[in-house]
Design an enzyme around this catalytic site. Structure first.
Site, PDB file in Angstrom:
ATOM      1  N   HIS A 267       1.146   2.384  -8.571  1.00 41.49           N
ATOM      2  CA  HIS A 267      -0.293   2.593  -8.783  1.00 41.49           C
ATOM      3  C   HIS A 267      -0.972   1.233  -8.837  1.00 41.49           C
ATOM      4  O   HIS A 267      -0.496   0.327  -9.529  1.00 41.49           O
ATOM      5  CB  HIS A 267      -0.569   3.362 -10.077  1.00 41.49           C
ATOM      6  CG  HIS A 267       0.059   4.705 -10.093  1.00 41.49           C
ATOM      7  ND1 HIS A 267      -0.464   5.763  -9.389  1.00 41.49           N
ATOM      8  CD2 HIS A 267       1.197   5.146 -10.676  1.00 41.49           C
ATOM      9  CE1 HIS A 267       0.320   6.804  -9.564  1.00 41.49           C
ATOM     10  NE2 HIS A 267       1.340   6.463 -10.332  1.00 41.49           N
TER      11      HIS A 267
ATOM     12  N   TYR B  78      -9.962  -1.316  -7.509  1.00 40.20           N
ATOM     13  CA  TYR B  78      -8.967  -1.372  -6.434  1.00 40.20           C
ATOM     14  C   TYR B  78      -9.029  -2.635  -5.577  1.00 40.20           C
ATOM     15  O   TYR B  78      -8.211  -2.809  -4.682  1.00 40.20           O
ATOM     16  CB  TYR B  78      -9.102  -0.139  -5.538  1.00 40.20           C
ATOM     17  CG  TYR B  78      -8.864   1.144  -6.279  1.00 40.20           C
ATOM     18  CD1 TYR B  78      -7.578   1.523  -6.642  1.00 40.20           C
ATOM     19  CD2 TYR B  78      -9.924   1.973  -6.651  1.00 40.20           C
ATOM     20  CE1 TYR B  78      -7.350   2.698  -7.345  1.00 40.20           C
ATOM     21  CE2 TYR B  78      -9.694   3.149  -7.348  1.00 40.20           C
ATOM     22  CZ  TYR B  78      -8.408   3.503  -7.686  1.00 40.20           C
ATOM     23  OH  TYR B  78      -8.185   4.659  -8.385  1.00 40.20           O
TER      24      TYR B  78
END
Length: 141
Positions: A97, A22
């Site tokens: 996403h 991330y």
């Protein structure tokens, strides 16, 4: 133009969780960059780890904003209730996403939300949020 970004569970930990997936930037920091880049866009932001709160926000804002950028996190793969909430509102929703969900565990390969959304952006990191903004900005008025 008014756009709402909604982030779901665990996305409050961006910048500190699983940096290899991330990244190391917090969403709040990235949001400030988006607001600077798009000063003419009214960008609102909401994050919750609670499914019902995400549904309530969709109900609350989903008839008045020009678009919703939704990263439902793990609820993407489990929540029929979120899918139903997207179907119930009139504001278009773009599913985003940060990671490529199709390159991860097999349970992440299915989204209950995708068929209810205008499109899906995945695997491009935080840049996916910017691309979703660009999509909404380039739609005919």
């Amino acid at each position: 133009m008014k756009l709402l970004i909604i982030n779901g569970p665990n996305l409050n930990l961006l910048g500190v969780r699983e940096k290899s997936i991330y990244g190391s930037e917090s969403f709040e920091n990235y949001l400030e960059k988006l607001k600077t880049r798009y000063p003419d866009v009214d960008l609102a932001y909401f994050q919750s780890n609670i499914e019902g709160e995400l549904i309530n926000k969709l109900h609350q804002e989903g008839f008045s904003v020009d678009g919703i950028i939704l990263n439902a996190g793990g609820y993407t793969h489990t929540s029929i209730a979120l899918a139903d909430a997207i179907s119930a509102i009139t504001s278009p929703v773009m599913e985003v996403h940060i990671s490529n969900i199709y390159a991860r565990e097999s349970f992440r390969h299915h989204s209950y939300l995708s068929s209810r959304c205008k499109g899906v952006i995945c695997g491009l990191g935080m840049e996916g949020y910017r691309l979703a903004i660009e999509y909404f900005l380039n739609q005919p008025k």
